[in-house]
Write a protein that holds these residues in place. Structure first.
Motif, PDB file in Angstrom:
ATOM      1  N   THR A 270      -0.319   5.083   1.584  1.00  0.00           N
ATOM      2  CA  THR A 270      -0.490   5.205   2.995  1.00  0.00           C
ATOM      3  C   THR A 270       0.396   6.408   3.230  1.00  0.00           C
ATOM      4  O   THR A 270       1.691   6.707   3.092  1.00  0.00           O
ATOM      5  CB  THR A 270       0.076   4.069   3.880  1.00  0.00           C
ATOM      6  OG1 THR A 270      -0.635   3.062   3.555  1.00  0.00           O
ATOM      7  CG2 THR A 270      -0.064   4.314   5.323  1.00  0.00           C
TER       8      THR A 270
ATOM      9  N   ILE B 166       6.238  -1.659  11.954  1.00  0.00           N
ATOM     10  CA  ILE B 166       5.883  -1.948  10.378  1.00  0.00           C
ATOM     11  C   ILE B 166       7.166  -2.110   9.727  1.00  0.00           C
ATOM     12  O   ILE B 166       8.240  -1.186   9.765  1.00  0.00           O
ATOM     13  CB  ILE B 166       4.868  -0.782  10.162  1.00  0.00           C
ATOM     14  CG1 ILE B 166       3.777  -0.727  11.006  1.00  0.00           C
ATOM     15  CG2 ILE B 166       4.673  -0.965   8.589  1.00  0.00           C
ATOM     16  CD1 ILE B 166       2.744   0.496  10.723  1.00  0.00           C
TER      17      ILE B 166
ATOM     18  N   LYS C  95     -10.170   1.857   6.997  1.00  0.00           N
ATOM     19  CA  LYS C  95     -10.480   0.588   6.393  1.00  0.00           C
ATOM     20  C   LYS C  95     -11.881   0.319   6.969  1.00  0.00           C
ATOM     21  O   LYS C  95     -12.421   0.208   8.196  1.00  0.00           O
ATOM     22  CB  LYS C  95      -9.560  -0.629   7.043  1.00  0.00           C
ATOM     23  CG  LYS C  95      -8.259  -0.351   6.545  1.00  0.00           C
ATOM     24  CD  LYS C  95      -7.318  -1.191   7.084  1.00  0.00           C
ATOM     25  CE  LYS C  95      -5.729  -1.333   6.865  1.00  0.00           C
ATOM     26  NZ  LYS C  95      -5.144  -0.036   7.189  1.00  0.00           N
TER      27      LYS C  95
ATOM     28  N   LEU D 156       5.191  -7.169   9.588  1.00  0.00           N
ATOM     29  CA  LEU D 156       5.928  -6.341  10.665  1.00  0.00           C
ATOM     30  C   LEU D 156       7.694  -6.944  10.570  1.00  0.00           C
ATOM     31  O   LEU D 156       7.883  -7.939  10.208  1.00  0.00           O
ATOM     32  CB  LEU D 156       5.469  -6.988  12.002  1.00  0.00           C
ATOM     33  CG  LEU D 156       3.921  -6.628  12.297  1.00  0.00           C
ATOM     34  CD1 LEU D 156       3.473  -6.937  13.632  1.00  0.00           C
ATOM     35  CD2 LEU D 156       3.494  -5.240  11.964  1.00  0.00           C
TER      36      LEU D 156
ATOM     37  N   CYS E  65      -2.137 -10.086   5.284  1.00  0.00           N
ATOM     38  CA  CYS E  65      -1.708  -9.947   6.530  1.00  0.00           C
ATOM     39  C   CYS E  65      -0.540  -8.849   6.644  1.00  0.00           C
ATOM     40  O   CYS E  65       0.257  -9.006   5.707  1.00  0.00           O
ATOM     41  CB  CYS E  65      -1.169 -11.492   7.260  1.00  0.00           C
ATOM     42  SG  CYS E  65      -0.419 -11.191   8.749  1.00  0.00           S
ATOM     43  N   GLU E  66      -0.647  -7.872   7.537  1.00  0.00           N
ATOM     44  CA  GLU E  66       0.332  -6.945   7.542  1.00  0.00           C
ATOM     45  C   GLU E  66       1.671  -7.555   7.736  1.00  0.00           C
ATOM     46  O   GLU E  66       1.863  -8.560   8.696  1.00  0.00           O
ATOM     47  CB  GLU E  66       0.229  -5.851   8.459  1.00  0.00           C
ATOM     48  CG  GLU E  66      -1.003  -4.737   8.206  1.00  0.00           C
ATOM     49  CD  GLU E  66      -2.173  -5.344   9.082  1.00  0.00           C
ATOM     50  OE1 GLU E  66      -2.344  -6.690   9.544  1.00  0.00           O
ATOM     51  OE2 GLU E  66      -2.918  -4.481   9.195  1.00  0.00           O
TER      52      GLU E  66
ATOM     53  N   ASP F 129       0.757  -1.195  -0.184  1.00  0.00           N
ATOM     54  CA  ASP F 129       0.040   0.114  -0.010  1.00  0.00           C
ATOM     55  C   ASP F 129       0.959   1.200  -0.007  1.00  0.00           C
ATOM     56  O   ASP F 129       1.517   1.665   1.078  1.00  0.00           O
ATOM     57  CB  ASP F 129      -0.827  -0.074   1.139  1.00  0.00           C
ATOM     58  CG  ASP F 129      -1.794   1.133   1.351  1.00  0.00           C
ATOM     59  OD1 ASP F 129      -1.650   2.017   0.533  1.00  0.00           O
ATOM     60  OD2 ASP F 129      -2.585   1.142   2.339  1.00  0.00           O
TER      61      ASP F 129
ATOM     62  N   LEU G 282       2.960   0.311   3.558  1.00  0.00           N
ATOM     63  CA  LEU G 282       2.341  -0.834   4.240  1.00  0.00           C
ATOM     64  C   LEU G 282       2.720  -1.925   3.485  1.00  0.00           C
ATOM     65  O   LEU G 282       2.057  -1.964   2.138  1.00  0.00           O
ATOM     66  CB  LEU G 282       1.086  -0.748   4.845  1.00  0.00           C
ATOM     67  CG  LEU G 282       0.877   0.210   6.112  1.00  0.00           C
ATOM     68  CD1 LEU G 282      -0.360   0.405   6.375  1.00  0.00           C
ATOM     69  CD2 LEU G 282       1.802  -0.374   7.330  1.00  0.00           C
TER      70      LEU G 282
ATOM     71  N   ILE H  41      -6.608  -0.911   1.054  1.00  0.00           N
ATOM     72  CA  ILE H  41      -6.362  -2.496   0.935  1.00  0.00           C
ATOM     73  C   ILE H  41      -7.243  -3.326   0.417  1.00  0.00           C
ATOM     74  O   ILE H  41      -7.082  -4.516  -0.301  1.00  0.00           O
ATOM     75  CB  ILE H  41      -5.510  -2.910   2.087  1.00  0.00           C
ATOM     76  CG1 ILE H  41      -4.851  -4.233   1.796  1.00  0.00           C
ATOM     77  CG2 ILE H  41      -6.327  -2.771   3.249  1.00  0.00           C
ATOM     78  CD1 ILE H  41      -3.832  -4.446   0.658  1.00  0.00           C
TER      79      ILE H  41
ATOM     80  N   GLY I 147       1.041  -9.756  11.415  1.00  0.00           N
ATOM     81  CA  GLY I 147       0.071  -8.635  11.540  1.00  0.00           C
ATOM     82  C   GLY I 147      -1.287  -9.391  11.688  1.00  0.00           C
ATOM     83  O   GLY I 147      -1.392 -10.532  12.119  1.00  0.00           O
TER      84      GLY I 147
ATOM     85  N   TYR J  37       1.834  -6.149   2.669  1.00  0.00           N
ATOM     86  CA  TYR J  37       1.001  -7.315   3.143  1.00  0.00           C
ATOM     87  C   TYR J  37       1.376  -8.473   2.309  1.00  0.00           C
ATOM     88  O   TYR J  37       1.624  -8.527   1.052  1.00  0.00           O
ATOM     89  CB  TYR J  37      -0.515  -7.097   2.960  1.00  0.00           C
ATOM     90  CG  TYR J  37      -1.071  -5.677   3.471  1.00  0.00           C
ATOM     91  CD1 TYR J  37      -1.684  -5.832   4.624  1.00  0.00           C
ATOM     92  CD2 TYR J  37      -1.002  -4.425   3.046  1.00  0.00           C
ATOM     93  CE1 TYR J  37      -2.366  -4.571   5.384  1.00  0.00           C
ATOM     94  CE2 TYR J  37      -1.275  -3.402   3.612  1.00  0.00           C
ATOM     95  CZ  TYR J  37      -2.209  -3.330   4.570  1.00  0.00           C
ATOM     96  OH  TYR J  37      -2.651  -2.291   5.123  1.00  0.00           O
TER      97      TYR J  37
ATOM     98  N   TYR K  29       0.149 -11.381   0.735  1.00  0.00           N
ATOM     99  CA  TYR K  29      -1.523 -11.437   0.165  1.00  0.00           C
ATOM    100  C   TYR K  29      -1.432 -12.851  -0.722  1.00  0.00           C
ATOM    101  O   TYR K  29      -0.558 -13.307  -1.232  1.00  0.00           O
ATOM    102  CB  TYR K  29      -1.564 -10.371  -0.851  1.00  0.00           C
ATOM    103  CG  TYR K  29      -2.855 -10.479  -1.712  1.00  0.00           C
ATOM    104  CD1 TYR K  29      -4.085  -9.805  -1.431  1.00  0.00           C
ATOM    105  CD2 TYR K  29      -2.895 -11.152  -2.957  1.00  0.00           C
ATOM    106  CE1 TYR K  29      -5.259 -10.022  -2.092  1.00  0.00           C
ATOM    107  CE2 TYR K  29      -3.948 -11.064  -3.588  1.00  0.00           C
ATOM    108  CZ  TYR K  29      -5.134 -10.433  -3.438  1.00  0.00           C
ATOM    109  OH  TYR K  29      -6.313 -10.474  -4.054  1.00  0.00           O
TER     110      TYR K  29
END
Length: 338
Positions: A25, A172, A83, A166, A163-164, A22, A30, A142, A54, A32, A34
């Protein structure tokens, strides 16, 4: 910086994962982990939990969330950029719902056509997000990116699970960490901007809603009206003479308010330039004038306001799609106010 979008699509169609970034932001991107929801297995959920660390979420279309009667957690859900979380859910046949196996089972149940609202406990341990109807064209979020990417992959479920990511210290993950992880784990990377631009490139995004001829002091003019599906803005395109196959074609571009320019008398430069351009267009025998109609804030109807410098940014992709629709391949841009 990112892999070609086709590479990510190929990996996803085979059941793999990618890092979706993303990059809209504020502050920093960010990342993820996916994958397409239809490929979810306990092993993938466990990988997301242990490696990305995340919150595991699933993106659903508005239609699917409504069908399953899964309402928004907060309605309305706040600022436009926030979100759209729904209430969390568990599949009724799970026990605690927290294990990787049971979260995968809940995702699979969310996708099954025969599932009903009664098949889910609320609250639970899976967190759906609802995407806007037109995806990234409506909102750069997202959930929208997840559904759009699923659509690009011809997914039957139109859903993505993510899921984010980290960092090792629990913060992050920054872009350098995301790139390093992608290289180490053999994952493709794709950004939200890539997805948005891919839609702009591959979809029409304009709709021809009408055409007409009208008399002016310069003679009869022929116009076509288009709607820009990115922002619902209107374009009045005046086409003079036969333009197909000619090169280059004179092009004039203006942004203003159609009612103001038609009915408000003004000596402002913008209005005089517009009139002069129409006159030149008619005299030359061929050419195009594109007029972007501006709807002013606070009023859904067209307001009376004169043409002038608006500060609006012309979208080159939309202009090219309009020109292609009227069979114009090459233009020379004339002086205009925009």
């Amino acid at each position: 910086m990112f892999d070609p979008i086709e590479d990510s699509m190929a990996a996803l169609k085979k059941g793999g994962m990618v890092i979706l970034v993303d990059d809209h932001t504020p502050g920093h991107p960010l990342g993820y982990l996916y994958t397409l929801s239809e490929h979810i297995q306990p092993e993938i959920i466990n990988y997301m939990i242990t490696q990305a660390k995340g919150l595991v979420c699933i993106a659903l279309t508005k239609e699917r969330a409504k069908f399953l009667n899964i309402p928004l957690m907060v309605n309305p859900y706040g600022e436009p950029g926030e979100k759209a979380f729904t209430v969390s859910v568990d599949y009724t046949k799970t026990s605690t719902g927290i294990s990787a196996y049971e979260r995968a089972e809940t995702i699979q149940a969310l996708l099954r056509e025969e599932s009903s609202p009664e098949d889910f406990k609320r609250p639970g341990h899976m967190f759906p997000l609802v995407a806007e109807s037109r995806g990234l064209l409506d909102k750069k979020g997202i959930a929208e990116a997840a559904v759009d990417l699923a659509q690009f992959c011809d997914s039957s479920s139109l859903s993505g699970t993510f899921c984010e990511v980290l960092g090792k210290d629990g913060s992050i993950a920054n872009m350098a960490e995301l790139k390093k992880r992608a290289k180490e784990e053999g994952l493709k990377t794709v950004s939200m901007t890539q997805l948005y631009n891919y839609r702009k490139k591959t979809e029409s995004l304009i709709e021809r809603i009408g055409q007409f001829s009208f008399p002016t002091r310069y003679g009869m003019l022929h116009a076509i009206i288009y709607i820009n599906q990115l922002d619902d803005s209107e374009y009045l395109v005046v086409v003079e003479g036969s333009v197909k196959g000619l090169s280059p074609i004179p092009l004039y571009m203006y942004a203003g308010n159609i009612l103001g320019d038609l009915f408000v008398k003004s000596e402002k430069k913008g209005m005089s330039n517009l009139c002069r351009s129409l006159e030149e267009l008619k005299k030359s025998g061929h050419g195009v004038l594109i007029y972007r109609n501006i709807r002013y804030p606070g009023n859904d109807s067209l307001q009376i306001k004169q043409t002038g410098t608006t500060g609006e940014i012309w979208d080159e992709v939309i202009i090219q799609k309009i020109l292609k629709d009227i069979h114009v391949a090459d233009v020379v841009v004339k002086d205009s106010v925009s």
